[in-house]
Design a protein around this motif. Structure first.
Motif, short mmCIF file in Angstrom:
data_model
loop_
_atom_site.label_atom_id
_atom_site.label_comp_id
_atom_site.label_asym_id
_atom_site.label_seq_id
_atom_site.Cartn_x
_atom_site.Cartn_y
_atom_site.Cartn_z
N GLU A 192 0.74 -1.28 -0.04
CA GLU A 192 0.03 0.02 -0.02
C GLU A 192 0.87 1.18 -0.04
O GLU A 192 2.01 1.25 0.60
N ASP A 193 0.42 2.16 -0.56
CA ASP A 193 0.85 3.58 -0.39
C ASP A 193 -0.30 4.43 0.08
O ASP A 193 -1.03 4.84 -0.88
N SER A 194 -0.39 4.72 1.57
CA SER A 194 -1.51 5.10 2.10
C SER A 194 -1.51 6.58 2.73
O SER A 194 -0.57 6.65 3.25
N LEU A 195 -2.42 7.20 2.65
CA LEU A 195 -2.72 8.68 3.55
C LEU A 195 -3.74 7.93 4.49
O LEU A 195 -4.90 7.65 3.95
N TYR A 196 -3.52 8.06 5.82
CA TYR A 196 -4.47 7.92 6.82
C TYR A 196 -4.75 9.14 7.63
O TYR A 196 -3.54 9.73 8.01
N ARG A 205 1.48 8.85 6.80
CA ARG A 205 1.56 8.07 5.51
C ARG A 205 2.36 6.83 5.81
O ARG A 205 3.23 7.04 6.65
N VAL A 206 1.67 5.98 5.09
CA VAL A 206 2.53 4.76 5.00
C VAL A 206 2.66 3.92 3.76
O VAL A 206 1.88 3.82 2.92
N ASP A 207 3.91 3.46 3.56
CA ASP A 207 4.42 3.12 2.42
C ASP A 207 4.94 1.66 2.66
O ASP A 207 6.02 1.67 3.25
N TYR A 231 3.09 11.81 10.99
CA TYR A 231 3.93 10.47 11.05
C TYR A 231 4.01 9.95 9.55
O TYR A 231 3.00 10.37 8.70
N SER A 232 5.18 9.65 9.15
CA SER A 232 5.45 8.73 8.05
C SER A 232 6.39 7.50 8.29
O SER A 232 7.26 7.65 8.67
N ALA A 233 5.72 6.59 7.76
CA ALA A 233 6.25 5.34 7.84
C ALA A 233 6.98 4.75 6.63
O ALA A 233 6.35 4.61 5.70
#
Lengths: 450, 476
Positions: free
Chosen positions: A38-42, A55-57, B61-63
């Motif tokens: 996933e490349d997500s914006l939460y 953001r999670v990549d 936050y950025s993971a």
């Protein structure tokens, strides 16, 4: 970087990594690789304000490694650097080889096959991106809202050492939220689509705000007892979700853990009005499973109240000679459930209910007697006491304790003539995919116990 | 890792008021045997970094799993972009007060690695465990499961924090299912967990547990349904741990009380005004937040924001004193909290979580409690759980129960369930077990938050006796 470029990079990295591994395998070794990313914006929000945007990549790789009738499963998170990921993957392969040399055989292995490949991308020309943050919160400023915005690309891939390849990617968003009155009564809503439409979201918020006005009626005290009940589609979906805890699973049935044991044995039936199908035409879930097998477009599970088949994975079919596999997922749950509709029109719901409970959502379901399919749980959000077809007011949350055979069977009066799509909104580890399409149901009597 | 992270942090030259880097690497192993055959041998490794920036009083936050210098720089830029777009819409205003400087190191006490135990021996132990459960042909399924996860967390920040913590968490599960006609019964060892090494998977203990499970599941096939009435209820720690979790732990989370969880996990029947005032239970009820207990699942030195972990009373002599809230929640709620900002891994922000939530031992022996009961039931090992979104009305099911009649344990009953409402239930606590019947339990699977997170928690408790509880059995 556009979505197309991002997905192309991920697809290419997966292909290179797979090729690096497959070319290093020995002749007696077989591998299936699964990938999910996933490349997500939460953005979590509360009181209509932003709380913890992130953001999670991430990309997770799973490997089934088979040698000498022994299967080992390894998984890792990919960094995106193919050389580095290959080194890490090969170290997992090395440890798998050593472990296979000393461990007993693993029975009922599903060996990879090369039957058919697939490739499906549903992506936007221009991603929604961070601009959704202000666009989402602006229409919520006149109400108290809490919930989650999730936006971005999710993908699933599968490739095996015999050359079979599958890929599925999807770019979409949802705002799963609830609105609260000053007396802390709530309604639930969800706006989900691919391309953000500000006017559509504002209309969605407006509808939910209108529903909230019903919550301003006096709260009704409802004592424990048996009541006629309308379960809205979201509530029905919760019940259907609980049955995925082993209910449809052939493996669970064979090992005594199925909640639908009596249905599977033919001792109980649902109502003749009840039809449930695994239907991938919903387009919310890939048709391939972790074994790389492609399911049929449709599989009838319940037909006019009778169980047509349990979900049988190839692993379960290997174990039990009396079962024929139907390319179910490893967990043998419904991935794209569609429940057939009935004849109850939306405009007639309250009059058909007469006096009883209108339940929009259910919460925290669990079995209170699993082999008898007795379920307990709570009413949640906008639930009302109705008298003579008229909403009298919201209720305080009630606990129910009732068998699925009563709800979907003996006590089922009708299903609605409409159905609603319910996207899966789970985000444990990664953003989930999939969904279902279900109607509401009218039940003559449900037991409320607390 | 600490040195590399500090160099990366320095190279960011961030315009943010504060930056934190939390690196998490985990190696998890699990093994499952069913009916004496190997069913699964799994290994999962994970590594990534959460970049956290404080801009305009909001944490963003950025993971990323790309832990290179470039990868972390990209993640930092994405966090800064979030700050740009969320400007002016923040729920609360935070500062460095919520990210204290923390320096130190922590590691679980372990005495045996997988290599020292031997993978073959562990598999053999699981095979033998399922063999030991086979006490009858009516047993249709026997499962033995073992899991170990080693997690290393390293944290550095722009205000000088630098600490690392290494955890070794274990979980074993033994299960036998028996079937006779339409009746199906399952007996397990519950969720046996610890913070330790592979010495946790002890052959003598697991074999004895397997034999007990195999015998008791047959007892259940012969048993009558649990009666349906109101009576005294003696709960074993294997059930009580989840009762604590659901009806004390979750309602005391400050972020729930503040409303952040309303859309998913839910709210709380507790209000901020209740702290320091509400009589939560009888005066025998003493509940602590204690991440300092050696070997309990959620022991640690610092939470994920660098707050030093210390034992605190949440409830003392039945009165509610303190919430489960991080420094962020404490600043918003203005009530005392604890060091409980925790995250599932590198890919999620930290938020208010339980750690070890324990009932302190009382003074009663098992014989004291049993002999005091005229009409009651003893319930053991959780099977089913459900509670409303305010964490108030609950219902639990257990695997195994014994009637207590005229001060004595008598016959076994099956499908035991009970239901109640939170503070009336804890107010009916009439005897608390002593150290001799105190046990340490916990869970690998506490779910919460949007986006969702699962976390490991510990709960230790003695046996406890409650009066006037609604109990009932299976479907008729």
């Amino acid at each position: 970087m556009t979505s197309q470029e991002w997905v192309k990079n991920k697809k290419q990295a997966f292909a290179e990594l797979s090729e690096n591994l497959f070319s290093a395998l020995k002749s007696d070794e077989q591998v299936t690789l699964s990938v999910s990313g996933e490349d997500s914006l939460y953005c979590r929000f509360s009181q209509s304000k932003v709380r913890q945007p992130s953001r999670v990549d991430q990309v997770a790789l799973g490997m089934s490694f088979i040698v000498n009738n022994c299967e080992l499963k390894k998984s890792m998170v990919l960094s995106g650097d193919v050389d580095k990921d290959t080194r890490k993957l090969m170290s997992l392969v090395e440890s798998a080889r050593k472990e296979a040399a000393i461990l007993p055989e693993t029975p009922f292995i599903v060996e990879p096959k090369n039957l058919a490949s697939s490739d499906e991308d549903v992506l936007l020309a221009e991603s929604n991106g961070e601009r959704l943050l202000p666009e989402m919160v602006k229409p919520l400023q006149s109400v108290d809202a809490a919930g989650l915005l999730a936006d971005g690309i999710v993908f699933r891939g599968n490739q095996n050492s015999l050359g079979q390849k599958h890929w599925f990617s999807n770019e979409s968003f949802y705002v799963d939220y609830s609105l609260y009155s000053s007396k802390q009564k709530a309604v639930k809503a969800c706006y989900a689509d691919t391309k953000w439409d500000q006017a559509a979201f504002e209309a969605n918020v407006s509808d939910a705000t209108n529903q909230l006005s019903h919550m301003r009626l006096p709260t009704q005290e409802v004592k424990r007892g048996n009541y006629k009940t309308y379960l809205a589609p979201a509530a029905v979906n919760e019940l259907l979700g609980l049955l995925n805890w082993g209910g449809w699973s052939a493996q669970a049935f064979k090992t005594g853990r199925s909640s639908l044991k009596e249905l599977a044995e033919g001792n109980r039936k649902f109502s003749q009005k009840m039809n449930i199908t695994e239907d991938f035409s919903l387009g919310l879930s890939p048709k391939f499973n972790s074994f790389g097998e492609v399911a049929d477009d449709k599989l009838s599970v319940i037909d006019q109240g009778e169980l047509k088949t349990l979900l049988v994975s190839s692993k379960t079919a290997e174990e039990y000679s009396d079962l024929e596999g139907n390319r179910a997922s490893a967990g043998e749950g419904l991935r794209s459930a569609v429940m057939g509709t009935g004849s109850l029109d939306r405009a007639d719901i309250l009059s058909a209910l007469g006096t009883g409970l209108y339940v929009s959502n259910l919460h925290y379901l669990n079995y209170s007697d699993l082999p008898k399919a007795r379920v307990t749980g709570m009413t949640r959000f906008a639930c009302f006491w109705v008298e003579n077809g008229e909403i009298k007011g919201p209720i305080k949350d009630l606990r129910f304790d009732e068998t699925v055979y009563n709800i979907f069977g003996d006590k089922l009066v009708d299903l609605t003539s409409f159905a609603e799509t319910q996207p899966v909104i789970g985000t444990y580890e990664q953003r989930a995919i999939g969904g279902s399409r279900v109607p509401g149901i009218l039940v003559d009597e449900m037991a409320y116990t607390l | 890792m600490k040195t590399e992270l500090k160099e990366m942090l320095a190279s960011l030259n961030s315009p943010a008021e504060w930056v934190g880097l939390r690196h998490v690497a985990e190696d998890s192993r699990s093994f499952q045997v069913r009916d004496e055959r190997v069913e699964a041998v799994n290994q999962g490794i994970s590594e990534g970094v959460m970049v956290e920036v404080l801009v305009d009083g909001q944490f963003h936050y950025s993971a990323t799993a790309d832990v290179s210098k470039d990868g972390i720089a990209r993640a930092h830029n994405r966090a800064m972009a979030l700050a740009e777009f969320s400007k002016g819409w923040s729920l609360a205003k935070f500062s460095l007060d919520q990210r204290p400087k923390a320096v130190g190191s922590y590691a679980s006490k372990t005495s045996q690695t997988l290599d020292q135990l031997g993978m073959q021996e562990l598999i053999a132990l699981l095979v033998d465990s399922t063999k030991a459960m086979k006490t009858s042909d009516e047993i249709v399924s026997r499962v033995a499961y073992a899991q170990n996860a080693v997690t290393n967390m390293t944290y550095v920040s722009s205000n000088g924090s630098e600490f690392d913590q290494t955890f070794s968490h274990n979980f074993s599960h033994l299960s036998a299912t028996a079937q006779r006609g339409s009746d199906v019964q399952t007996r397990t060892n519950g969720m046996d967990v610890s913070q330790s090494g592979y010495e946790f998977f002890d052959r003598e203990h697991m074999t004895a547990e397997s034999v007990r499970i195999g015998e008791q599941v047959l007892e259940l096939l012969d048993a009558e349904n649990c009666p349906e009435d109101t009576r005294d209820l003696l709960l074993a720690p294997s059930q009580l741990y989840l009762q604590i979790h659901e009806s004390i732990g979750h309602p005391l989370e400050l972020d729930r009380i503040l409303g952040d969880e309303r859309n998913y996990a839910g709210w709380s029947f507790i209000g901020l005004e209740d702290f320091g005032k509400l009589q939560y239970g009888s005066d025998l009820l003493n509940v602590t937040f204690d991440p300092t207990v050696s070997g309990e699942l959620a022991s640690y030195m610092f939470d994920d924001t660098g707050v030093k972990a210390e034992k605190e009373y949440l409830i003392k002599d039945g009165k509610l004193l303190r919430g489960l809230g991080s420094l962020e929640s404490q600043s918003r709620a203005n009530v005392p909290g604890v060091a409980c900002a925790r995250s599932t891994s590198w890919n999620r922000p930290a938020l208010d979580r339980m750690a070890n939530i324990n009932i302190e031992a009382g003074t009663s022996s098992m014989s004291d409690m049993i002999s005091s009961v005229e009409k009651g039931v003893f319930m053991d090992t959780n099977k089913s759980w459900s509670i409303d979104d305010y964490r108030n009305k609950f219902q639990f099911g257990c695997e195994y129960a014994k009637l207590i009649e005229n001060g004595e344990i008598t016959k076994t009953v099956k499908n035991p369930n009970y239901r109640g409402v939170c503070t009336p239930f804890w107010s009916n606590l009439k005897m608390v077990g002593n150290g001799d019947n105190f046990e340490v339990w916990g869970s690998f699977f506490c779910g919460k938050a949007e986006p969702n997170q699962v976390i490991r928690v510990g709960h230790a408790t003695p046996h406890c006796l409650f009066s006037d509880i609604e109990v009932f059995g299976g479907a008729r």
